[in-house]
Design an enzyme around this catalytic site. Structure first.
Site, PDB file in Angstrom:
ATOM      1  N   LYS A  54       6.890   7.757  -6.803  1.00 39.99           N
ATOM      2  CA  LYS A  54       7.484   6.598  -7.478  1.00 39.99           C
ATOM      3  C   LYS A  54       7.316   6.700  -8.996  1.00 39.99           C
ATOM      4  O   LYS A  54       8.253   6.436  -9.744  1.00 39.99           O
ATOM      5  CB  LYS A  54       6.864   5.302  -6.920  1.00 39.99           C
ATOM      6  CG  LYS A  54       7.313   5.023  -5.484  1.00 39.99           C
ATOM      7  CD  LYS A  54       6.504   3.932  -4.781  1.00 39.99           C
ATOM      8  CE  LYS A  54       6.951   3.798  -3.324  1.00 39.99           C
ATOM      9  NZ  LYS A  54       6.185   2.799  -2.556  1.00 39.99           N
ATOM     10  N   GLN A  98       0.928  -0.632  -3.368  1.00 37.11           N
ATOM     11  CA  GLN A  98       1.201   0.310  -2.279  1.00 37.11           C
ATOM     12  C   GLN A  98       0.472  -0.135  -1.006  1.00 37.11           C
ATOM     13  O   GLN A  98      -0.727  -0.412  -1.031  1.00 37.11           O
ATOM     14  CB  GLN A  98       0.771   1.734  -2.680  1.00 37.11           C
ATOM     15  CG  GLN A  98       1.141   2.810  -1.680  1.00 37.11           C
ATOM     16  CD  GLN A  98       2.646   2.963  -1.468  1.00 37.11           C
ATOM     17  OE1 GLN A  98       3.432   2.792  -2.394  1.00 37.11           O
ATOM     18  NE2 GLN A  98       3.058   3.264  -0.258  1.00 37.11           N
ATOM     19  N   ASP A 121       9.159  -4.915  -4.731  1.00 40.40           N
ATOM     20  CA  ASP A 121       9.165  -4.462  -3.335  1.00 40.40           C
ATOM     21  C   ASP A 121       9.886  -5.453  -2.422  1.00 40.40           C
ATOM     22  O   ASP A 121      10.189  -5.138  -1.267  1.00 40.40           O
ATOM     23  CB  ASP A 121       7.723  -4.312  -2.829  1.00 40.40           C
ATOM     24  CG  ASP A 121       7.297  -2.860  -2.755  1.00 40.40           C
ATOM     25  OD1 ASP A 121       8.158  -2.008  -2.450  1.00 40.40           O
ATOM     26  OD2 ASP A 121       6.114  -2.588  -2.986  1.00 40.40           O
TER      27      ASP A 121
HETATM   28  N1  GUN Z   1       4.211   1.404   2.307  1.00 43.75           N
HETATM   29  C1  GUN Z   1       5.190   1.912   3.082  1.00 43.75           C
HETATM   30  N2  GUN Z   1       6.394   1.625   2.549  1.00 43.75           N
HETATM   31  C2  GUN Z   1       6.161   0.925   1.419  1.00 43.75           C
HETATM   32  C3  GUN Z   1       7.004   0.357   0.435  1.00 43.75           C
HETATM   33  O1  GUN Z   1       8.235   0.412   0.484  1.00 43.75           O
HETATM   34  N3  GUN Z   1       6.377  -0.274  -0.580  1.00 43.75           N
HETATM   35  C4  GUN Z   1       5.031  -0.370  -0.644  1.00 43.75           C
HETATM   36  N4  GUN Z   1       4.500  -1.030  -1.673  1.00 43.75           N
HETATM   37  N5  GUN Z   1       4.221   0.133   0.250  1.00 43.75           N
HETATM   38  C5  GUN Z   1       4.787   0.789   1.279  1.00 43.75           C
END
Ligand code: GUN
Length: 297
Positions: A54, A98, A121
């Site tokens: 990311k 995350q 998110d």
């Molecule tokens: N863990 C698995 N997928 C995601 C996501 O799209 N965003 C975040 N923050 N954590 C995740």
């Protein structure tokens, strides 16, 4: 690759290029570049990989980013305090926490403390609520990325039978909402299956569109789907493989070979949905920056 393979890597590249141009345009109008604050708790290797992907994408598209790693012994109070700091920091547009979190940190209690205007998110109840009633929102990145794949590959959803397997807050639940809503990429008759579903095959076999987000290697086999189905495999499972360099390889929730034989379109793992999630996060972060200057109604 066979000609029924959805190339998420390629589509995500196109989307990132678009975001890059939009960021350049935003900055050329005198705005500062958007900024993402990533929060990682503990040292789960997969989560680390995702956060790295990311922040790398941020760099590529001209979004500033900072990541912080907190120890997995962190208390909920400390985490809420850190989030409070990012909420009130005007130089930060998006906050990415995350997931999963260590067991003692309850995700919903933490997510609620993120300013919903920085919730890139799309996990905050305000944004999930807005999605549910069809208002402008931050859409959860993975399901939103799947809709972009449908758009790119001209997969029509209107009136189709869509089956989503897995009811998580991150993917399955928002996916089902998006597919069933009365909008451009919705209007599908949508079934949401989960761990209490009896006779999963009875549902999957009817799907014109099948989205699987469970985290269970090879849960879906060719016998469980019908000829011509469009399959989106969200699973990213590490399975031990002594012949692989890292000692493991990645497999999805579908038994790829047998499902691909019947599918008209199918996402591979890796290279299917994963890159789309990252691209949509870039889109949401730029959107957050724009909305901080031009708030929506
Ligand atoms: N863990 C698995 N997928 C995601 C996501 O799209 N965003 C975040 N923050 N954590 C995740």
């Amino acid at each position: 690759m066979g000609n029924n393979i959805i190339d998420g890597k390629k589509v995500a590249g196109i989307l990132r290029q678009q975001v890059k141009e939009d960021v350049q345009e935003w900055v050329s109008r005198g705005n500062r570049p958007p900024k993402l604050q990533a929060i990682l708790i503990g040292n789960d290797p997969a989560s680390k990989t995702y956060v790295n992907a990311k922040t790398r994408a941020c760099e590529e598209v001209g979004i500033e980013s900072e990541s912080v790693i907190f120890p997995d012994t962190m208390s909920i109070k400390e985490l809420k305090e850190a989030i409070g700091k990012y909420n009130s920091d005007d130089s930060i547009d998006g906050i990415l926490l995350q997931l999963p979190l260590p067991g003692h940190l309850h995700p919903s209690q933490v997510i609620e403390t993120i300013d919903h205007r920085k919730d890139v998110d799309g996990f905050h109840p305000m944004n999930v609520g807005r999605l549910t009633v069809g208002q402008p929102t931050f859409r959860s990145c993975t399901p939103a990325g799947i809709l972009e794949l449908f758009r790119y590959y001209s997969v029509m959803t209107k009136g189709k039978r869509a089956v989503v397997v897995g009811a998580s807050n991150i993917v399955g639940s928002p996916m089902a909402i998006m597919l069933s809503r009365e909008n451009e990429s919705g209007k599908a008759t949508t079934t949401l299956c989960h761990k209490y579903t009896r006779d999963l095959t009875q549902h999957t076999i009817q799907a014109d569109i099948l989205v699987v987000a469970v985290g269970s290697p090879k849960l879906i086999t060719g016998q469980m789907v019908k000829e011509g189905v469009v399959v989106i495999d969200v699973g990213i499972n590490r399975v031990a493989d002594s012949t692989a360099e890292k000692g493991y390889r990645l497999v999805g929730d579908c038994d790829f070979d047998s499902v691909a034989e019947k599918a008209s379109l199918i996402t591979p793992v890796p290279g299917g949905v994963g890159p789309m999630t990252v691209a949509m996060l870039m889109k949401n972060t730029l959107l957050a920056a724009k909305r901080s200057i031009y708030p929506q109604d």
